[in-house]
Design a protein around this motif. Sequence first.
Motif, PDB file in Angstrom:
ATOM      1  N   ALA A   1      15.020  16.700 -17.733  1.00  0.00           N
ATOM      2  CA  ALA A   1      15.642  16.803 -16.406  1.00  0.00           C
ATOM      3  C   ALA A   1      14.598  16.847 -15.291  1.00  0.00           C
ATOM      4  N   ALA A   2      13.523  17.591 -15.494  1.00  0.00           N
ATOM      5  CA  ALA A   2      12.497  17.695 -14.455  1.00  0.00           C
ATOM      6  C   ALA A   2      11.871  16.328 -14.162  1.00  0.00           C
ATOM      7  N   ALA A   3      11.659  15.523 -15.199  1.00  0.00           N
ATOM      8  CA  ALA A   3      11.088  14.188 -14.998  1.00  0.00           C
ATOM      9  C   ALA A   3      12.075  13.294 -14.242  1.00  0.00           C
ATOM     10  N   LEU A   4      13.356  13.387 -14.584  1.00  0.00           N
ATOM     11  CA  LEU A   4      14.370  12.598 -13.881  1.00  0.00           C
ATOM     12  C   LEU A   4      14.420  12.975 -12.405  1.00  0.00           C
ATOM     13  N   ARG A   5      14.320  14.263 -12.124  1.00  0.00           N
ATOM     14  CA  ARG A   5      14.318  14.701 -10.719  1.00  0.00           C
ATOM     15  C   ARG A   5      13.050  14.231  -9.995  1.00  0.00           C
ATOM     16  N   ALA A   6      11.934  14.267 -10.682  1.00  0.00           N
ATOM     17  CA  ALA A   6      10.681  13.811 -10.069  1.00  0.00           C
ATOM     18  C   ALA A   6      10.735  12.305  -9.790  1.00  0.00           C
ATOM     19  N   ILE A   7      11.302  11.541 -10.717  1.00  0.00           N
ATOM     20  CA  ILE A   7      11.464  10.097 -10.515  1.00  0.00           C
ATOM     21  C   ILE A   7      12.350   9.856  -9.295  1.00  0.00           C
ATOM     22  N   ALA A   8      13.463  10.583  -9.220  1.00  0.00           N
ATOM     23  CA  ALA A   8      14.362  10.458  -8.059  1.00  0.00           C
ATOM     24  C   ALA A   8      13.608  10.776  -6.773  1.00  0.00           C
ATOM     25  N   GLY A   9      12.785  11.816  -6.808  1.00  0.00           N
ATOM     26  CA  GLY A   9      11.996  12.183  -5.629  1.00  0.00           C
ATOM     27  C   GLY A   9      11.037  11.087  -5.206  1.00  0.00           C
ATOM     28  N   GLU A  10      10.426  10.421  -6.180  1.00  0.00           N
ATOM     29  CA  GLU A  10       9.513   9.324  -5.858  1.00  0.00           C
ATOM     30  C   GLU A  10      10.268   8.157  -5.225  1.00  0.00           C
ATOM     31  N   TYR A  11      11.441   7.828  -5.786  1.00  0.00           N
ATOM     32  CA  TYR A  11      12.229   6.744  -5.207  1.00  0.00           C
ATOM     33  C   TYR A  11      12.655   7.079  -3.780  1.00  0.00           C
ATOM     34  N   ASP A  12      13.092   8.310  -3.564  1.00  0.00           N
ATOM     35  CA  ASP A  12      13.461   8.711  -2.204  1.00  0.00           C
ATOM     36  C   ASP A  12      12.249   8.674  -1.270  1.00  0.00           C
ATOM     37  N   ALA A  13      11.089   9.074  -1.773  1.00  0.00           N
ATOM     38  CA  ALA A  13       9.880   9.060  -0.946  1.00  0.00           C
ATOM     39  C   ALA A  13       9.514   7.628  -0.543  1.00  0.00           C
ATOM     40  N   ILE A  14       9.681   6.689  -1.464  1.00  0.00           N
ATOM     41  CA  ILE A  14       9.419   5.285  -1.115  1.00  0.00           C
ATOM     42  C   ILE A  14      10.377   4.853  -0.006  1.00  0.00           C
TER      43      ILE A  14
ATOM     44  N   GLU B   1       0.820  -1.213   0.000  1.00  0.00           N
ATOM     45  CA  GLU B   1       0.000   0.000   0.000  1.00  0.00           C
ATOM     46  C   GLU B   1       0.851   1.260   0.000  1.00  0.00           C
ATOM     47  N   LYS B   2       2.029   1.193   0.579  1.00  0.00           N
ATOM     48  CA  LYS B   2       2.921   2.351   0.596  1.00  0.00           C
ATOM     49  C   LYS B   2       3.685   2.491  -0.724  1.00  0.00           C
ATOM     50  N   VAL B   3       4.092   1.371  -1.289  1.00  0.00           N
ATOM     51  CA  VAL B   3       4.980   1.380  -2.449  1.00  0.00           C
ATOM     52  C   VAL B   3       4.232   1.539  -3.775  1.00  0.00           C
ATOM     53  N   ASN B   4       3.142   0.834  -3.958  1.00  0.00           N
ATOM     54  CA  ASN B   4       2.475   0.789  -5.260  1.00  0.00           C
ATOM     55  C   ASN B   4       2.075   2.148  -5.824  1.00  0.00           C
ATOM     56  N   PRO B   5       1.441   3.023  -5.056  1.00  0.00           N
ATOM     57  CA  PRO B   5       1.064   4.313  -5.649  1.00  0.00           C
ATOM     58  C   PRO B   5       2.271   5.107  -6.154  1.00  0.00           C
ATOM     59  N   ARG B   6       3.350   5.052  -5.443  1.00  0.00           N
ATOM     60  CA  ARG B   6       4.558   5.778  -5.864  1.00  0.00           C
ATOM     61  C   ARG B   6       5.169   5.144  -7.112  1.00  0.00           C
ATOM     62  N   LEU B   7       5.154   3.828  -7.189  1.00  0.00           N
ATOM     63  CA  LEU B   7       5.685   3.168  -8.381  1.00  0.00           C
ATOM     64  C   LEU B   7       4.818   3.462  -9.601  1.00  0.00           C
ATOM     65  N   GLU B   8       3.524   3.583  -9.387  1.00  0.00           N
ATOM     66  CA  GLU B   8       2.643   3.982 -10.488  1.00  0.00           C
ATOM     67  C   GLU B   8       3.019   5.373 -10.977  1.00  0.00           C
ATOM     68  N   GLU B   9       3.331   6.265 -10.057  1.00  0.00           N
ATOM     69  CA  GLU B   9       3.755   7.616 -10.428  1.00  0.00           C
ATOM     70  C   GLU B   9       5.082   7.583 -11.180  1.00  0.00           C
ATOM     71  N   VAL B  10       6.005   6.741 -10.753  1.00  0.00           N
ATOM     72  CA  VAL B  10       7.282   6.597 -11.463  1.00  0.00           C
ATOM     73  C   VAL B  10       7.012   6.148 -12.895  1.00  0.00           C
ATOM     74  N   GLY B  11       6.122   5.196 -13.070  1.00  0.00           N
ATOM     75  CA  GLY B  11       5.777   4.737 -14.417  1.00  0.00           C
ATOM     76  C   GLY B  11       5.217   5.852 -15.271  1.00  0.00           C
ATOM     77  N   ARG B  12       4.386   6.695 -14.687  1.00  0.00           N
ATOM     78  CA  ARG B  12       3.814   7.831 -15.416  1.00  0.00           C
ATOM     79  C   ARG B  12       4.910   8.822 -15.808  1.00  0.00           C
ATOM     80  N   LEU B  13       5.815   9.091 -14.874  1.00  0.00           N
ATOM     81  CA  LEU B  13       6.898  10.045 -15.117  1.00  0.00           C
ATOM     82  C   LEU B  13       7.916   9.521 -16.129  1.00  0.00           C
TER      83      LEU B  13
END
Length: 143
Positions: free
Chosen positions: A57-70, A38-50
């Motif tokens: 560069a902005a997408a790469l930073r957003a992906i990094a942010g999602e991984y750090d948030a997980i 429940e914690k991981v899946n929504p963020r991984l879905e966002e990574v897939g979208r990004l």
Amino acid sequence: MGPGVHRAIGLAFLLLAAPSVGGCARVERARQCQELAEKVNPRLEEVGRLAAGSQVAAALRAIAGEYDAIADELGPLEFQSRALARAVKDYGLKLREIAAEARRAATARENEDRSQHSAARREVRQRAGQLETAQRRLLAACQ
């Protein structure tokens, strides 16, 4: 980071089924794995979208942010199973590593440094393989 990298990174937590009920420890492990999903899946879905804009560069930073948030969400979780706790810790470390490389790729992209960008992308691909291995250990610990 292309779609193939993110396909490898995607975690199969949505497919986790509770192990057959055979004792309190298994039920608790199943509950903890469900909480993890429940914690991981929504963020991984966002990574897939990004990932669709992963060369920006902005997408790469957003992906990094999602991984750090997980990784941040996984940090305070406690597990009864040592194997599960180790697998989650390792997964969190791999998430941090790939996030750092994604940020490095973003910086290189912003600075139009092709050699650094290529090097960072190679490192991201390598880390993606390590992350996939960590995911397999995590899934095995949830069985």
